[in-house]
Design a protein around this motif. Structure first.
Motif, PDB file in Angstrom:
ATOM      1  N   LEU A 158      26.258  -9.926   4.349  1.00  0.00           N
ATOM      2  CA  LEU A 158      24.921  -9.816   4.939  1.00  0.00           C
ATOM      3  C   LEU A 158      24.501  -8.361   5.088  1.00  0.00           C
ATOM      4  N   GLN A 159      25.447  -7.505   5.442  1.00  0.00           N
ATOM      5  CA  GLN A 159      25.121  -6.079   5.526  1.00  0.00           C
ATOM      6  C   GLN A 159      24.757  -5.526   4.150  1.00  0.00           C
ATOM      7  N   LYS A 160      25.525  -5.894   3.126  1.00  0.00           N
ATOM      8  CA  LYS A 160      25.254  -5.411   1.775  1.00  0.00           C
ATOM      9  C   LYS A 160      23.901  -5.896   1.265  1.00  0.00           C
ATOM     10  N   MET A 173      10.294  -4.670  13.727  1.00  0.00           N
ATOM     11  CA  MET A 173      10.815  -6.013  13.521  1.00  0.00           C
ATOM     12  C   MET A 173      12.166  -5.948  12.825  1.00  0.00           C
ATOM     13  N   LYS A 174      13.000  -6.920  13.132  1.00  0.00           N
ATOM     14  CA  LYS A 174      14.339  -6.946  12.559  1.00  0.00           C
ATOM     15  C   LYS A 174      14.461  -8.141  11.605  1.00  0.00           C
ATOM     16  N   ILE A 175      14.882  -7.849  10.396  1.00  0.00           N
ATOM     17  CA  ILE A 175      14.909  -8.858   9.336  1.00  0.00           C
ATOM     18  C   ILE A 175      16.292  -9.494   9.259  1.00  0.00           C
ATOM     19  N   GLY A 176      16.307 -10.815   9.325  1.00  0.00           N
ATOM     20  CA  GLY A 176      17.560 -11.542   9.285  1.00  0.00           C
ATOM     21  C   GLY A 176      17.467 -12.785   8.429  1.00  0.00           C
ATOM     22  N   VAL A 177      18.514 -13.606   8.503  1.00  0.00           N
ATOM     23  CA  VAL A 177      18.623 -14.764   7.632  1.00  0.00           C
ATOM     24  C   VAL A 177      19.450 -15.846   8.322  1.00  0.00           C
ATOM     25  N   ARG A 178      19.210 -17.084   7.939  1.00  0.00           N
ATOM     26  CA  ARG A 178      20.092 -18.178   8.336  1.00  0.00           C
ATOM     27  C   ARG A 178      21.352 -18.043   7.484  1.00  0.00           C
ATOM     28  N   ALA A 179      22.451 -17.666   8.125  1.00  0.00           N
ATOM     29  CA  ALA A 179      23.619 -17.186   7.379  1.00  0.00           C
ATOM     30  C   ALA A 179      24.184 -18.204   6.405  1.00  0.00           C
ATOM     31  N   HIS A 180      24.162 -19.488   6.772  1.00  0.00           N
ATOM     32  CA  HIS A 180      24.819 -20.466   5.890  1.00  0.00           C
ATOM     33  C   HIS A 180      24.019 -20.752   4.615  1.00  0.00           C
ATOM     34  N   ASP A 181      22.846 -20.136   4.465  1.00  0.00           N
ATOM     35  CA  ASP A 181      22.157 -20.230   3.180  1.00  0.00           C
ATOM     36  C   ASP A 181      22.953 -19.521   2.083  1.00  0.00           C
ATOM     37  N   GLN A 234      21.201 -15.803  11.928  1.00  0.00           N
ATOM     38  CA  GLN A 234      21.362 -17.014  12.722  1.00  0.00           C
ATOM     39  C   GLN A 234      22.641 -17.697  12.268  1.00  0.00           C
ATOM     40  N   LEU A 235      23.526 -17.959  13.215  1.00  0.00           N
ATOM     41  CA  LEU A 235      24.826 -18.533  12.889  1.00  0.00           C
ATOM     42  C   LEU A 235      24.954 -19.951  13.416  1.00  0.00           C
ATOM     43  N   ALA A 236      25.127 -20.901  12.522  1.00  0.00           N
ATOM     44  CA  ALA A 236      25.575 -22.247  12.873  1.00  0.00           C
ATOM     45  C   ALA A 236      27.034 -22.306  12.428  1.00  0.00           C
ATOM     46  N   GLN A 239      27.089  -4.194  11.753  1.00  0.00           N
ATOM     47  CA  GLN A 239      25.764  -3.946  12.341  1.00  0.00           C
ATOM     48  C   GLN A 239      24.785  -5.088  12.072  1.00  0.00           C
ATOM     49  N   ILE A 240      25.287  -6.308  12.201  1.00  0.00           N
ATOM     50  CA  ILE A 240      24.459  -7.510  12.079  1.00  0.00           C
ATOM     51  C   ILE A 240      24.323  -8.140  13.460  1.00  0.00           C
ATOM     52  N   GLU A 241      23.129  -8.120  14.009  1.00  0.00           N
ATOM     53  CA  GLU A 241      22.889  -8.755  15.300  1.00  0.00           C
ATOM     54  C   GLU A 241      22.830 -10.276  15.142  1.00  0.00           C
ATOM     55  N   ILE A 242      23.078 -10.982  16.246  1.00  0.00           N
ATOM     56  CA  ILE A 242      23.075 -12.452  16.231  1.00  0.00           C
ATOM     57  C   ILE A 242      21.998 -12.938  17.199  1.00  0.00           C
ATOM     58  N   PRO A 243      20.758 -13.026  16.755  1.00  0.00           N
ATOM     59  CA  PRO A 243      19.691 -13.478  17.656  1.00  0.00           C
ATOM     60  C   PRO A 243      19.788 -14.960  18.009  1.00  0.00           C
ATOM     61  N   VAL A 244      20.353 -15.781  17.089  1.00  0.00           N
ATOM     62  CA  VAL A 244      20.406 -17.232  17.336  1.00  0.00           C
ATOM     63  C   VAL A 244      21.799 -17.767  17.027  1.00  0.00           C
TER      64      VAL A 244
END
Length: 270
Positions: A22-24, A1-9, A31-33, A63-68
């Protein structure tokens, strides 16, 4: 599984600075809005090819993927002008998503909390909007991902199955699963059974999971909580992920930067 975040948080930042942060922090995906995440972009109409090129290069470098690619629109609104704008904006974002390498363009199906009667009125408008956007997704070979929410027209398993039955294209129409948006009565719900029913029936359509938690205040108001400290019982969901979708993107929403480390550790247990 790949762990990510809603970036604008993390707040609104320059493109390169956000990708580096985000990498750090230890994320693999985001997820980018764009109007919420990046300085210089106030609305979707402000997005330029230069913005998209900077995003793609910066997020690949770190190395940050953009799933959404987030573009949450009022798809079921009976007001034709609002609905038309929603559809056209999503179509535009489908093209943008290809430029930045995003997996899907994500949206809910409404903005306001709707009554039972309103959901019924909004439902056919929602369905028409989804079909129009999927037509564009087919032309571009992109993907639209819709997110069920119990106070929106796409409110339950039956509604989700109906949409996929009518659209008949699960390659270009996918699902974002957010347990917190589906649990209306946590105090009265057998969550083991409830999540099993959801995942058994619609699991094959899920592209991404939003991970969050919440508590209810004395007035049954929604209060965000750290993962594992609220009402969501994740055991059944975790087991399903391990058995069926071990490569799933898990995107933390409503993240508090002060407790990001604890939340990342919680998701790594998945």
């Amino acid at each position: 599984m790949k762990i990510g975040v809603r970036a604008h948080d993390y707040g609104k930042m320059e493109i390169e600075d956000l990708a580096e942060l985000l990498q750090k922090e230890g994320y693999q995906a985001a997820q980018l809005a764009l109007p919420k995440a990046f300085k210089g972009i106030e609305q979707y109409g402000d997005i330029t090819l230069k913005h998209l090129d900077r995003i793609r290069k910066s997020f690949e470098e770190h190395q940050i993927e953009i799933p959404v690619f987030g573009c949450y629109m009022d798809l079921g609104n009976p007001d034709e002008e609002i609905r038309t704008n929603a559809v056209e904006t999503l179509k535009m974002c489908l093209a943008y998503s290809k430029e930045v390498g995003a997996k899907v363009v994500g949206t809910e199906t409404a903005y306001p909390h709707l009554t039972k009667e309103e959901k019924q009125i909004w439902y056919p408008f929602m369905m028409d909007s989804i079909k129009r956007v999927v037509e564009e997704a087919q032309k571009l070979d992109a993907k639209l991902a819709i997110e069920p929410v119990y106070w929106h027209p796409l409110e339950n398993v039956e509604a989700v199955l109906d949409v996929f039955s009518q659209v008949q294209d699960s390659e270009h129409l996918r699902l974002i699963f957010d347990a917190s948006n589906l649990l209306e009565y946590p105090e009265d719900t057998n969550q083991e059974l409830y999540w099993s029913q959801w995942l058994d029936k619609i699991g094959g359509y899920i592209e991404v999971m939003h991970i969050k938690d919440f508590c209810l205040d004395d007035n049954r108001g929604y209060v965000p909580a750290r993962l594992g400290e609220g009402v969501i019982e994740y055991d059944t969901i975790i087991q399903w992920l391990r058995n069926h979708k071990p490569d799933m993107y898990l995107l933390r929403e409503e993240m508090n930067p002060k407790s990001a480390g604890e939340d990342i550790a919680f998701m790594k247990k998945f």
